[in-house]
Design a protein around this motif. Structure first.
Motif, PDB file in Angstrom:
ATOM      1  N   ARG A 167      37.148  31.740  34.289  1.00 64.57           N
ATOM      2  CA  ARG A 167      36.399  30.638  33.685  1.00 64.57           C
ATOM      3  C   ARG A 167      35.491  31.143  32.560  1.00 64.57           C
ATOM      4  O   ARG A 167      35.189  30.419  31.608  1.00 64.57           O
ATOM      5  N   LEU A 168      35.097  32.391  32.695  1.00 66.66           N
ATOM      6  CA  LEU A 168      34.183  32.984  31.714  1.00 66.66           C
ATOM      7  C   LEU A 168      34.768  32.956  30.306  1.00 66.66           C
ATOM      8  O   LEU A 168      34.045  32.969  29.319  1.00 66.66           O
ATOM      9  N   ARG A 169      36.076  32.885  30.232  1.00 65.88           N
ATOM     10  CA  ARG A 169      36.730  32.922  28.920  1.00 65.88           C
ATOM     11  C   ARG A 169      36.416  31.685  28.076  1.00 65.88           C
ATOM     12  O   ARG A 169      36.658  31.689  26.869  1.00 65.88           O
ATOM     13  N   LEU A 170      35.890  30.650  28.715  1.00 68.10           N
ATOM     14  CA  LEU A 170      35.448  29.469  27.963  1.00 68.10           C
ATOM     15  C   LEU A 170      34.385  29.842  26.945  1.00 68.10           C
ATOM     16  O   LEU A 170      34.332  29.286  25.846  1.00 68.10           O
ATOM     17  N   VAL A 171      33.525  30.759  27.316  1.00 68.94           N
ATOM     18  CA  VAL A 171      32.402  31.097  26.432  1.00 68.94           C
ATOM     19  C   VAL A 171      32.387  32.552  25.987  1.00 68.94           C
ATOM     20  O   VAL A 171      31.544  32.951  25.191  1.00 68.94           O
ATOM     21  N   ASP A 172      33.291  33.354  26.521  1.00 71.37           N
ATOM     22  CA  ASP A 172      33.281  34.780  26.186  1.00 71.37           C
ATOM     23  C   ASP A 172      34.727  35.259  26.026  1.00 71.37           C
ATOM     24  O   ASP A 172      35.459  35.365  27.008  1.00 71.37           O
ATOM     25  N   PRO A 173      35.130  35.509  24.789  1.00 70.40           N
ATOM     26  CA  PRO A 173      36.545  35.840  24.580  1.00 70.40           C
ATOM     27  C   PRO A 173      36.953  37.186  25.181  1.00 70.40           C
ATOM     28  O   PRO A 173      38.133  37.434  25.399  1.00 70.40           O
ATOM     29  N   GLU A 174      35.964  38.046  25.445  1.00 79.09           N
ATOM     30  CA  GLU A 174      36.343  39.361  25.957  1.00 79.09           C
ATOM     31  C   GLU A 174      36.570  39.288  27.462  1.00 79.09           C
ATOM     32  O   GLU A 174      35.661  38.955  28.217  1.00 79.09           O
ATOM     33  N   PRO A 175      37.782  39.571  27.922  1.00 84.03           N
ATOM     34  CA  PRO A 175      38.051  39.421  29.354  1.00 84.03           C
ATOM     35  C   PRO A 175      37.279  40.450  30.185  1.00 84.03           C
ATOM     36  O   PRO A 175      36.987  41.548  29.708  1.00 84.03           O
ATOM     37  N   VAL A 176      36.966  40.054  31.410  1.00 87.79           N
ATOM     38  CA  VAL A 176      36.307  40.971  32.329  1.00 87.79           C
ATOM     39  C   VAL A 176      37.382  41.572  33.224  1.00 87.79           C
ATOM     40  O   VAL A 176      38.204  40.854  33.785  1.00 87.79           O
ATOM     41  N   ALA A 177      37.381  42.900  33.334  1.00 95.26           N
ATOM     42  CA  ALA A 177      38.410  43.562  34.140  1.00 95.26           C
ATOM     43  C   ALA A 177      38.181  43.293  35.625  1.00 95.26           C
ATOM     44  O   ALA A 177      37.052  43.095  36.057  1.00 95.26           O
ATOM     45  N   ASP A 178      39.260  43.288  36.348  1.00 94.13           N
ATOM     46  CA  ASP A 178      39.203  43.127  37.794  1.00 94.13           C
ATOM     47  C   ASP A 178      38.713  44.445  38.405  1.00 94.13           C
ATOM     48  O   ASP A 178      39.319  45.486  38.181  1.00 94.13           O
ATOM     49  N   PRO A 179      37.609  44.426  39.150  1.00 95.69           N
ATOM     50  CA  PRO A 179      37.098  45.691  39.684  1.00 95.69           C
ATOM     51  C   PRO A 179      37.877  46.199  40.889  1.00 95.69           C
ATOM     52  O   PRO A 179      37.648  47.315  41.338  1.00 95.69           O
ATOM     53  N   HIS A 180      38.801  45.372  41.400  1.00 98.50           N
ATOM     54  CA  HIS A 180      39.526  45.793  42.601  1.00 98.50           C
ATOM     55  C   HIS A 180      40.676  46.702  42.247  1.00 98.50           C
ATOM     56  O   HIS A 180      41.227  46.632  41.156  1.00 98.50           O
ATOM     57  N   ARG A 181      41.048  47.532  43.216  1.00 97.16           N
ATOM     58  CA  ARG A 181      42.217  48.363  42.958  1.00 97.16           C
ATOM     59  C   ARG A 181      43.439  47.759  43.658  1.00 97.16           C
ATOM     60  O   ARG A 181      43.314  46.875  44.507  1.00 97.16           O
ATOM     61  N   VAL A 182      44.607  48.263  43.295  1.00 94.90           N
ATOM     62  CA  VAL A 182      45.843  47.773  43.900  1.00 94.90           C
ATOM     63  C   VAL A 182      45.863  48.237  45.360  1.00 94.90           C
ATOM     64  O   VAL A 182      45.590  49.398  45.634  1.00 94.90           O
ATOM     65  N   PRO A 183      46.155  47.314  46.298  1.00 97.54           N
ATOM     66  CA  PRO A 183      46.201  47.729  47.703  1.00 97.54           C
ATOM     67  C   PRO A 183      47.222  48.843  47.919  1.00 97.54           C
ATOM     68  O   PRO A 183      48.178  48.971  47.163  1.00 97.54           O
TER      69      PRO A 183
ATOM     70  N   GLU B 296      34.165  52.482  38.978  1.00 97.58           N
ATOM     71  CA  GLU B 296      35.357  51.686  39.259  1.00 97.58           C
ATOM     72  C   GLU B 296      36.265  51.615  38.033  1.00 97.58           C
ATOM     73  O   GLU B 296      37.486  51.708  38.144  1.00 97.58           O
ATOM     74  N   ALA B 297      35.647  51.463  36.871  1.00100.09           N
ATOM     75  CA  ALA B 297      36.426  51.392  35.636  1.00100.09           C
ATOM     76  C   ALA B 297      37.165  52.701  35.402  1.00100.09           C
ATOM     77  O   ALA B 297      38.345  52.714  35.048  1.00100.09           O
ATOM     78  N   ALA B 298      36.457  53.809  35.639  1.00 96.81           N
ATOM     79  CA  ALA B 298      37.086  55.115  35.446  1.00 96.81           C
ATOM     80  C   ALA B 298      38.264  55.276  36.399  1.00 96.81           C
ATOM     81  O   ALA B 298      39.321  55.781  36.033  1.00 96.81           O
ATOM     82  N   ARG B 299      38.063  54.804  37.641  1.00 97.95           N
ATOM     83  CA  ARG B 299      39.130  54.930  38.623  1.00 97.95           C
ATOM     84  C   ARG B 299      40.341  54.079  38.218  1.00 97.95           C
ATOM     85  O   ARG B 299      41.480  54.502  38.327  1.00 97.95           O
ATOM     86  N   LEU B 300      40.029  52.861  37.704  1.00 95.52           N
ATOM     87  CA  LEU B 300      41.121  51.986  37.257  1.00 95.52           C
ATOM     88  C   LEU B 300      41.928  52.656  36.154  1.00 95.52           C
ATOM     89  O   LEU B 300      43.152  52.647  36.169  1.00 95.52           O
ATOM     90  N   LEU B 301      41.206  53.261  35.208  1.00 99.02           N
ATOM     91  CA  LEU B 301      41.873  53.913  34.082  1.00 99.02           C
ATOM     92  C   LEU B 301      42.740  55.061  34.589  1.00 99.02           C
ATOM     93  O   LEU B 301      43.890  55.223  34.183  1.00 99.02           O
TER      94      LEU B 301
END
Lengths: 431, 219
Positions: A76-92, A208-213
């Motif tokens: 929903r945030l994309r309505l006002v903020d074009p930059e997407p927020v990454a999902d902080p969860h990891r793949v199970p 978390e971001a580093a781990r995702l990367l």
């Protein structure tokens, strides 16, 4: 452009931003009210049935309510903020609900999202709705006051405050317009604040971001390695299967020719023999293109020499490389050299090419140049773009210099350890 | 060369089809495959048992499926310097060819593309030449090497390169003349030019001509 920047621009009132902000604030009530309703329902049902088998799992499931709510909020945030927020969860770690729960329950992000959901359900959505109402409803009420007044009624504004006469209704119009403009600013500012809060709470923490990367890089490396292993397997299968069989057939034909008297039968066998020879040559070239044995057995320097031998152009070589490198580095380096030589032969109109290969301070350096017309475009389907993925996986860098008129020089740097003296002829596995 | 002397051959090849094909060709030309083995250690053992007239071996074989056959051939030649070896390779690898030729004092040795067996008569000739102490180098190896930029070779004309390639395969002047459909005298002139351009004094000895190519192969 972010909503907060839009606020300071001219023409803001005529832009879509106030409307987007309004929509953002109003839709806040969707998850807010929904969560509140569900929580209430679960608490009532689950609370009364706490001893039963249904109640406890329902209560436990609430702990994970934050995950879908946060996902919806990030979207929903994309309505006002074009930059997407990454999902902080990891793949199970694997398939199945149990694994999913086991993975999520150990993630701090799950609990952060639960906290956010509680905040949303109790404070944020009523607040959002209140701001939207104050910013939009009040001016709209003033602007439309003339409608009930004209038909003899009144428009109530609050306790003991109402518009009765047409004169009052007329005076309400400019007030409404001013309030509408003010409301647009109020709503947009509130939406910006709300968006910043959401982003702060729901985006991945630095670790978390580093781990995702790392996960993405790791999975890409696995893909490329699997791809490479598959090529080797295909090469082996063709060599052990089709090629052997074809040689056997052609040999039998060759032997048959020795014993056949001249005549139509001998002619047919001779024809089949010639065809099988051509097929063998084609198959050999095909297998070589898939994964050359010289690379597996003798390493990069020998394979580059082999590629240069096959090039229609004369190629000057300066191979300052002895010993073996990790297999992914050798394969990537080799295929880049092949692609570059093919491009030179196809497009450069060059008379000669040169290749240098060297190793310095933990970096493998490849340089492929030609004396052709230049003007090579790396994006123009040169085939090199296809290799950039492989290159990126092992942390390599590719630079192309090709001014019109030439010369074209392609430089590749690959991080890699010192070469292993080639006491063993077998390649090393991936680091 | 059906009149050639029958040879006792030890054959090393891990593919059953290929092994049968090679055995069939060798047998057809009157040779005897005294033992056919499928890996490098068995090859070494078979040579000790049979003391064959020639070893014909594949490059890629168990146990490591890399270049075990080549290693085994080089090792065998160290132990038995007079044992003729013909190495068959799936691919032309000038590196392997150079290594083999460099380690076998350039006699009684051959390096051929495996596919050459389908031209059964030529293949039988090659086996025989190696067994008689000659050198056989696959034309593909020569083609690769001639493609390289080497200053002395750049002075050769395309025709001279063709002649050099045929020389490298051990052909006589007459055979070269036939292959290129020119007169033997013309071939002789080409060869003199080649030797002069490669800074090798003309020599009547045919073997010296092959050595000229070998010098070039090893460099």
């Amino acid at each position: 452009m972010e909503v907060i920047t839009a606020l300071r621009r001219r023409g803001f009132l005529a832009s879509a931003w106030p409307w987007r902000s309004l929509a953002y604030l109003v839709t806040s009530s969707v998850p807010g009210a929904l969560v509140l309703t569900i929580v209430a329902a679960v608490l009532i049902v689950g609370g009364t049935l706490a001893s039963a088998l249904v109640g406890l799992p329902m209560l436990a499931a609430l702990a994970f309510a934050g995950v879908p709510v946060a996902a919806f909020e990030r979207w929903r945030l994309r309505l006002v903020d074009p930059e997407p927020v990454a999902d902080p969860h990891r793949v199970p770690d694997g398939p199945g609900v149990g694994t999913w729960l086991a993975t999520r329950v150990r993630e701090p992000a799950t609990w952060r999202e639960l906290g956010f959901t509680v905040l949303l359900a109790t404070v944020l959505w009523p607040m959002d709705l209140a701001v939207a109402a104050a910013g939009a409803a009040l001016p709209v009420t003033l602007l439309t006051a003339w409608m009930p007044v004209l038909s003899g009624g009144r428009r109530g504004l609050g306790p003991g405050l109402a518009i009765h006469s047409p004169a009052q209704a007329l005076a309400a119009l400019p007030a409404g317009i001013i309030l509408l403009a003010a409301g647009a600013y109020l709503i947009t500012a509130a939406a910006a604040g709300r968006a910043a809060l959401t982003r702060r709470l729901l985006s991945p923490r630095p670790d978390e971001a580093a781990r995702l990367l790392a996960e993405v890089t790791g999975s890409r490396a696995r893909l490329v390695n699997a791809f490479e292993a598959e090529r080797r397997r295909i090469e082996r299968d063709l060599h052990d299967g089709a090629q052997q069989r074809l040689v056997a057939i052609a040999t039998s034909l060759g032997l048959a020719l020795l014993d056949l008297p001249p005549g139509p039968a001998a002619d047919h066998v001779a024809h089949a023999h010639r065809q099988s020879r051509l097929a063998l040559t084609e198959l050999r070239e095909l297998i070589h293109g898939i994964h050359p044995q010289v690379l597996t057995q003798h390493g990069l320097a020998a394979a580059v020499q082999d590629a240069a031998d096959r090039s229609p152009l004369p190629v000057d070589l300066a191979l300052e490389l002895t010993g073996r490198l990790p297999a992914p580095v050798e394969a990537t380096g080799y295929f880049i050299v092949c692609e570059a030589l093919a491009n030179i032969a196809r497009h450069s109109d060059a008379d000669r090419a040169w290749i240098t290969v060297g190793h310095r301070a933990g970096t493998l350096l490849l340089e492929i140049g030609d004396d052709g017309v230049g003007g090579a475009d790396p994006a123009g389907g040169s085939g090199l773009t296809g290799l950039s993925d492989r290159l990126a996986v092992i942390g390599g860098v590719l630079t192309l210099s090709s001014p019109p008129g030439g010369p074209t020089v392609l430089k590749v740097e690959l991080p890699c350890p010192e070469p292993v003296p080639s006491a063993s002829s077998s390649p090393k596995t991936a680091p | 060369m059906s009149g050639a002397r029958p040879l006792r051959v030890v054959l090393a090849e891990d593919g059953a089809l290929m092994r049968d094909g090679l055995t069939a060709v060798l047998t057809r030309f009157g040779h005897q495959v005294v033992q056919a083995v499928g890996d490098a250690p068995a090859l070494a053992a078979a040579v000790e048992t049979h003391r064959p007239d020639i070893v014909v071996t594949d490059v890629r074989m168990p146990p490591t499926q890399t270049d075990d056959g080549l290693r085994a051939a080089i090792a065998l030649r160290e132990r038995h310097p007079d044992l003729p070896v013909l190495v068959l390779s799936q691919y032309i690898e000038t590196a392997s060819a150079g290594e083999l030729l460099g380690s076998t004092d350039a006699r009684a040795v051959g390096y051929l593309l495996k596919d050459r067996v389908i031209d059964v008569t030529d293949f039988a000739d090659a086996v025989h030449k190696v067994a008689e102490g000659g050198i056989i180098i696959d034309p593909e190896v020569i083609r690769h090497l001639l493609g390289r930029r080497r200053d002395p070779l750049e002075r050769l004309t395309p025709r001279e390169r063709e002649v050099l390639a045929l020389m490298a395969q051990g052909h006589s002047n007459t055979a070269i003349a036939q292959a290129l459909t020119v007169s033997p005298a013309a071939v002789g002139k080409h060869i003199n030019n080649i030797l002069a351009k490669l800074d090798l004094p003309p020599d009547a000895d045919v073997h010296r001509r092959v050595l000229a190519v070998l010098t070039f192969l090893r460099s």
